[in-house]
Scaffold this active site. Structure first.
Site, PDB file in Angstrom:
ATOM      1  N   ARG A 234       1.451   8.893  -0.782  1.00  0.00           N
ATOM      2  CA  ARG A 234       0.410   8.069  -1.399  1.00  0.00           C
ATOM      3  C   ARG A 234      -0.025   8.588  -2.772  1.00  0.00           C
ATOM      4  O   ARG A 234      -1.164   8.397  -3.197  1.00  0.00           O
ATOM      5  CB  ARG A 234      -0.803   7.971  -0.475  1.00  0.00           C
ATOM      6  CG  ARG A 234      -0.560   7.133   0.781  1.00  0.00           C
ATOM      7  CD  ARG A 234      -0.397   5.670   0.374  1.00  0.00           C
ATOM      8  NE  ARG A 234      -0.369   4.792   1.530  1.00  0.00           N
ATOM      9  CZ  ARG A 234       0.735   4.320   2.104  1.00  0.00           C
ATOM     10  NH1 ARG A 234       1.910   4.693   1.612  1.00  0.00           N
ATOM     11  NH2 ARG A 234       0.674   3.498   3.114  1.00  0.00           N
ATOM     12  N   SER A 235       0.881   9.226  -3.466  1.00  0.00           N
ATOM     13  CA  SER A 235       0.552   9.756  -4.800  1.00  0.00           C
ATOM     14  C   SER A 235       0.642   8.692  -5.878  1.00  0.00           C
ATOM     15  O   SER A 235       0.115   8.862  -6.977  1.00  0.00           O
ATOM     16  CB  SER A 235       1.503  10.906  -5.152  1.00  0.00           C
ATOM     17  OG  SER A 235       2.841  10.425  -5.207  1.00  0.00           O
ATOM     18  N   LYS A 237       3.846   7.380  -6.582  1.00  0.00           N
ATOM     19  CA  LYS A 237       5.184   7.565  -7.162  1.00  0.00           C
ATOM     20  C   LYS A 237       5.986   6.265  -7.183  1.00  0.00           C
ATOM     21  O   LYS A 237       6.711   5.993  -8.144  1.00  0.00           O
ATOM     22  CB  LYS A 237       5.951   8.663  -6.415  1.00  0.00           C
ATOM     23  CG  LYS A 237       6.162   8.439  -4.937  1.00  0.00           C
ATOM     24  CD  LYS A 237       6.827   9.648  -4.296  1.00  0.00           C
ATOM     25  CE  LYS A 237       7.090   9.438  -2.809  1.00  0.00           C
ATOM     26  NZ  LYS A 237       5.808   9.284  -2.044  1.00  0.00           N
ATOM     27  N   SER A 238       5.858   5.442  -6.132  1.00  0.00           N
ATOM     28  CA  SER A 238       6.609   4.178  -6.119  1.00  0.00           C
ATOM     29  C   SER A 238       6.071   3.219  -7.170  1.00  0.00           C
ATOM     30  O   SER A 238       6.846   2.512  -7.840  1.00  0.00           O
ATOM     31  CB  SER A 238       6.533   3.540  -4.727  1.00  0.00           C
ATOM     32  OG  SER A 238       7.247   4.307  -3.782  1.00  0.00           O
ATOM     33  N   HIS A 273       5.204  -3.122  -0.404  1.00  0.00           N
ATOM     34  CA  HIS A 273       6.150  -2.825  -1.481  1.00  0.00           C
ATOM     35  C   HIS A 273       6.781  -4.110  -2.006  1.00  0.00           C
ATOM     36  O   HIS A 273       6.896  -4.318  -3.221  1.00  0.00           O
ATOM     37  CB  HIS A 273       7.245  -1.880  -0.969  1.00  0.00           C
ATOM     38  CG  HIS A 273       6.872  -0.441  -1.043  1.00  0.00           C
ATOM     39  ND1 HIS A 273       7.466   0.434  -1.914  1.00  0.00           N
ATOM     40  CD2 HIS A 273       5.960   0.280  -0.360  1.00  0.00           C
ATOM     41  CE1 HIS A 273       6.943   1.638  -1.766  1.00  0.00           C
ATOM     42  NE2 HIS A 273       6.030   1.570  -0.823  1.00  0.00           N
ATOM     43  N   ARG A 277       6.503  -6.132  -6.011  1.00  0.00           N
ATOM     44  CA  ARG A 277       7.634  -6.193  -6.935  1.00  0.00           C
ATOM     45  C   ARG A 277       7.733  -7.555  -7.612  1.00  0.00           C
ATOM     46  O   ARG A 277       7.363  -8.572  -7.023  1.00  0.00           O
ATOM     47  CB  ARG A 277       8.943  -5.881  -6.184  1.00  0.00           C
ATOM     48  CG  ARG A 277       8.960  -4.509  -5.558  1.00  0.00           C
ATOM     49  CD  ARG A 277      10.366  -4.106  -5.178  1.00  0.00           C
ATOM     50  NE  ARG A 277      10.934  -4.880  -4.098  1.00  0.00           N
ATOM     51  CZ  ARG A 277      10.902  -4.542  -2.817  1.00  0.00           C
ATOM     52  NH1 ARG A 277      10.266  -3.440  -2.449  1.00  0.00           N
ATOM     53  NH2 ARG A 277      11.472  -5.287  -1.900  1.00  0.00           N
ATOM     54  N   GLU A 285      19.140  -3.321   1.240  1.00  0.00           N
ATOM     55  CA  GLU A 285      18.770  -2.305   2.220  1.00  0.00           C
ATOM     56  C   GLU A 285      20.030  -1.524   2.578  1.00  0.00           C
ATOM     57  O   GLU A 285      20.863  -1.977   3.356  1.00  0.00           O
ATOM     58  CB  GLU A 285      18.151  -2.946   3.460  1.00  0.00           C
ATOM     59  CG  GLU A 285      16.809  -3.598   3.184  1.00  0.00           C
ATOM     60  CD  GLU A 285      16.156  -4.150   4.430  1.00  0.00           C
ATOM     61  OE1 GLU A 285      16.822  -4.129   5.499  1.00  0.00           O
ATOM     62  OE2 GLU A 285      14.999  -4.596   4.360  1.00  0.00           O
TER      63      GLU A 285
END
Length: 401
Positions: A234-235, A237-238, A273, A277, A285
């Site tokens: 949960r930083s 990064k994504s 996610h 996008r 996947e």
């Protein structure tokens, strides 16, 4: 053409009047910005900043020779000041062309939101495109009717990165186009973070009062081919990885986690996610990354290496101490080396996401410690192959390379 930016900020300017936010508090000096307005060859004025005559004088320019004033904002947009001595400001209907006495040709570009974009062609044939805040070209008309890339594009890069993606997809913006971020608001902290985010999109911004020569490409940011984004749980990064590609068309999002039947929490995470996008992105996947890296195609966003490693360790029996000691470690090293080789030789733009585990707790099991150690090695090996490495902490991106 010579372009002077009398302002580069959002319609309310930066800092916003009376706003107590951190971004507004730190928007001082060169990071303070008036509403965006462009003076082209001292003859054409696109939009009006408060006090345009004073703004021009501060930049060492005069608006006394302006032959045409064009407004890009919708009729219910911000209130503008009409200084005495200038031609009456007008809005050109979509698709209409206008010839200015100075030798410039202007064409109004249809947008997907209220407002009007302007394509300006100078006497020597140089071309620029200017879009108002929160807008993108509508459909495949507008600027796409004129073949070839623009020399300069000025738009709301941070607010509408998809507009830049659309222009790139149509060939209107290429590696030689100077992309300027304007309409800068308080959504992104001014200073280093603002310039970093724009550079990640292949764009830049300049202080108010800067004069540029359209067609001078020396300051176009050099986009990295390979970027590794590291961060804890949960930083952010994504989100950081996605920002780096949201201004590019036809991105392939490579989800290495796959699907998990009956896991409602995992399904929720995947949905979050996916909803974040851009709609133009495709999703694959798969954990078979080497074929993707060694083939031609659009940019790749691979999220994440920790899940790829989990699958690779499953495949070589790494969780068993006996198997690990009797060929498992060597088999995993071969898989990692093959991935590094493919990344080194790829012709695609790639952004990889991985967990940073070096500062975490020591796992209680040998298999947990093995995974931690191997992920640390994978991160270090792949970081050597990337032009950019970024560590995300509490949503803040810290460039490591």
């Amino acid at each position: 053409m010579e372009l002077t930016l009398l302002g580069t900020g959002a319609p309310d300017g930066l800092p916003r009047p009376g706003c107590p936010c951190a971004s507004c508090a730190t928007a001082v000096g060169d990071e303070a910005r008036a509403a965006t307005a462009l003076l082209v060859d001292a003859a054409l004025l696109l939009d009006l900043t408060p006090g345009p005559a004073f703004a021009a004088a501060r930049a060492g320019r005069s608006i006394a020779g302006v032959r045409q004033v064009l407004l890009s904002h919708p009729h219910d947009g911000p209130v503008v000041e009409f200084p005495a001595g200038l031609p009456a400001p007008v809005r050109v209907p979509d698709g209409r062309e206008l010839s200015v006495i100075s030798g410039h040709r202007v064409r109004a570009v249809a947008l997907d939101a209220p407002g009007t974009g302007y394509e300006v062609t100078g006497p020597d044939g140089d071309r620029l495109l200017y879009l108002p805040p929160g807008t993108a070209p509508a459909g495949l008309n507008g600027p796409f009717e004129t073949p070839g890339p623009y020399d300069m594009v000025l738009l709301d890069v941070l607010g509408r990165p998809d507009a830049l993606a659309r222009l790139r997809g149509a060939g209107a913006v290429t590696a030689t186009t100077d992309v300027l971020g304007v309409h800068i608001d308080h959504d992104v902290p001014p200073g280093r973070e603002l310039h970093r985010r724009l550079a990640a999109a292949g764009a830049r911004t300049v202080p108010d009062g800067t004069t540029l020569v359209v067609g001078d490409y020396h300051a176009v940011p050099d986009l990295p081919r390979r970027t590794l984004v590291l961060g804890g749980a949960r930083s952010g990064k994504s989100v950081e990885a996605e920002r780096r590609l949201e201004s590019f068309p036809d991105v392939l999002y490579v989800a290495t986690g796959g699907t998990r039947e009956g896991d409602a929490d995992w399904a929720t995470r995947v949905a979050l996610h996916r909803d974040r996008r851009p709609g133009s992105w495709r999703t694959a996947e798969t954990r078979d990354l080497v074929p993707l890296l060694t083939s031609d195609g659009p940019p790749l966003l691979i999220d994440c290496l920790a899940l790829w490693l989990t699958d690779a360790m499953d495949a070589v029996g790494a969780w068993s101490d006996e198997t690990w000691e009797n060929g498992g470690a060597a088999a995993l090293a071969e898989r990692v080396a093959a991935l590094a080789t493919a990344l080194r030789g790829t012709a695609r733009t790639v952004v990889l996401v991985s967990n940073e585990v070096g500062s975490g707790v020591v796992p209680a099991t040998s298999s947990g410690r093995r995974f931690r150690d191997e992920l640390g090695r994978v991160n270090a090996i792949l970081a050597r192959e990337c032009e950019r490495v970024v560590l995300v902490v509490a949503g803040q991106a810290l460039p490591l390379r």
